[in-house]
Design an enzyme around this catalytic site. Structure first.
Site, PDB file in Angstrom:
ATOM      1  N   HIS A 223      -9.249   3.361  -1.456  1.00 33.52           N
ATOM      2  CA  HIS A 223      -7.896   2.850  -1.264  1.00 33.52           C
ATOM      3  C   HIS A 223      -7.435   1.970  -2.427  1.00 33.52           C
ATOM      4  O   HIS A 223      -7.225   0.776  -2.254  1.00 33.52           O
ATOM      5  CB  HIS A 223      -7.832   2.070   0.058  1.00 33.52           C
ATOM      6  CG  HIS A 223      -6.471   1.568   0.418  1.00 33.52           C
ATOM      7  ND1 HIS A 223      -5.305   2.225   0.066  1.00 33.52           N
ATOM      8  CD2 HIS A 223      -6.083   0.453   1.102  1.00 33.52           C
ATOM      9  CE1 HIS A 223      -4.269   1.545   0.536  1.00 33.52           C
ATOM     10  NE2 HIS A 223      -4.715   0.457   1.148  1.00 33.52           N
TER      11      HIS A 223
ATOM     12  N   CYS B 130       0.814  -1.217   0.000  1.00 29.95           N
ATOM     13  CA  CYS B 130       0.000   0.000   0.000  1.00 29.95           C
ATOM     14  C   CYS B 130       0.845   1.263   0.000  1.00 29.95           C
ATOM     15  O   CYS B 130       0.324   2.351  -0.250  1.00 29.95           O
ATOM     16  CB  CYS B 130      -0.921   0.012   1.217  1.00 29.95           C
ATOM     17  SG  CYS B 130      -1.988  -1.430   1.359  1.00 29.95           S
TER      18      CYS B 130
END
Length: 403
Positions: A345, A85
């Site tokens: 996200h 991420c």
């Protein structure tokens, strides 16, 4: 040589089934070039952040060269960065090193992700690889998660949420944070996201809705978890002298740090270590920060990050969220772009998206979600999970609006 942000561009985040890595990348690039007032031919380097394109859609090894092959960048050196991420935050770190060293004058950082997949289980499986696959069962069992291998989990949610849930239970037990506090984080960030036209979620939620949503992994409910989505975000960095000559507002990269976790005890607490390094580089303290973007992959993560970043004292997170201190209009607004819970996200794009929100805040162009008088912004981005349920990688960046 000091580094500043010359221009930014971000697509809308959400489920975008008609787009691919190339179309998303080109959209973000076009917006960033227009904002910077330069042409593609002015770029000296590209650093490209992506986490799961290979796993989900098959494109490995030369992702940036494929995504940008028709964007007028032929011959420009390109570096591909994959770091879970934190992929585009890590790419940003590389770009800042290139500019500060004098190796390049103008560098494009582009983060992109297509996390949606016709088989939803496949998306969860991709997320499940951001652990040590050899030691996942032992780690999960030790912290009271399922302990099952990632390939046997994830039919209804990412196995990472089981690990987050285990950390949340431990955090709540020692800190006094309650499930109602977790709901407040979701409510806050969805409200902020409703003010962001690029956010995946454009509607607000009430605490009662959060608490009534489906249980994912106790205490995490569906509205406490970041969603699956797609998008791209681009940041163009340049030497501060170049930015000053352009006449653009000087949003300077005052400090940045990238740290990793590992079996050595000295590698523990990567977020706190990154924060210390970034603050030292910036020659600032926590008290100088006006607005922050943190990695709220789930609601409790925002709360424990308050502590790890030093935004409050130990066991002080509950007070921050209950008093509204981190809401727009509060003492230290956090995730005013919606955070991962509201903005969405798409893994590889998240780090750049945080930086874009902060740059826009410092440039005073966030409209109804503008933090009045903001001059210093903090971004914290995480990737993966390793020992002690800490992040495998943590990035902290401090931006400042300089005269």
């Amino acid at each position: 040589m000091s580094v500043s942000i010359l221009g930014t561009g971000i697509t809308s985040f959400g489920r975008r089934p008609d787009d691919d890595m190339r179309s998303l990348s080109e959209e973000a690039l076009g917006l960033a070039l227009a904002d910077a007032g330069i042409a593609a031919s002015d770029l000296n380097m590209v650093v490209f952040g992506n986490a799961a394109e290979g796993y989900l859609h098959g494109q490995e090894m030369i992702r940036s060269e494929v995504a940008l092959r028709h964007a007028g960048l032929s011959g420009v050196p390109m570096i591909n960065v994959e770091n879970a991420c934190a992929s585009s935050s890590s790419a940003f770190d590389v770009a800042c090193m290139a500019v500060s060293s004098g190796a390049a004058d103008v560098v494009l950082v582009l983060g992109v992700e297509r996390l949606t997949h016709p088989t939803k289980r496949r998306s969860f499986d991709a997320l499940a690889t951001a652990v040590d696959l050899h030691e996942h069962v032992a780690l999960a069992s030790a912290v009271g998660a399922t302990g099952a291998p990632p390939e046997e989990e994830g039919t209804s949610h990412s196995p990472l949420m089981d690990l987050y849930a285990a950390k949340a239970r431990s955090f709540m037990e020692r800190s006094g944070v309650t499930a109602d506090d977790l709901a407040l984080v979701s409510v806050k960030n969805r409200f902020h996201g409703s003010l962001n036209p690029k956010a995946q979620f454009q509607t607000t939620v009430e605490a009662e809705q959060v608490m009534a949503s489906r249980m994912i992994s106790d205490p995490l409910r569906m509205l406490m978890c970041s969603p699956i989505g797609d998008g791209a975000a681009a940041v163009i960095v340049a030497s501060t002298d170049y930015v000053k000559r352009s006449g653009k507002p000087n949003v300077r990269v005052a400090g940045w740090a990238l740290t990793s976790n590992g079996a050595d005890p000295r590698a523990a607490q990567p977020v706190a270590r990154a924060m210390d390094v970034a603050l030292n580089k910036a020659q600032m303290s926590v008290d100088d920060i006006d607005v922050a973007e943190v990695h709220d992959a789930c609601a409790p993560a925002e709360l424990w990050l308050y502590e790890e970043l030093g935004l409050c004292k130990a066991d002080g997170a509950a007070e921050l969220i209950r008093t509204g201190a981190t809401r727009l209009g509060g003492r230290l607004p956090v995730n005013v772009g919606g955070g991962l819970l509201g903005r969405g996200h798409p893994l590889g794009a998240t780090g750049c998206a945080q930086l874009i929100e902060l740059a826009d805040q410092l440039r005073g162009r966030c409209g109804s979600r503008q933090v009045a008088g903001a001059r210093v912004g903090l971004a914290q981005n995480s990737g993966g999970i390793l020992d002690d349920l800490d992040e495998a990688v943590a990035a902290v960046t401090i931006l400042s609006l300089d005269d």
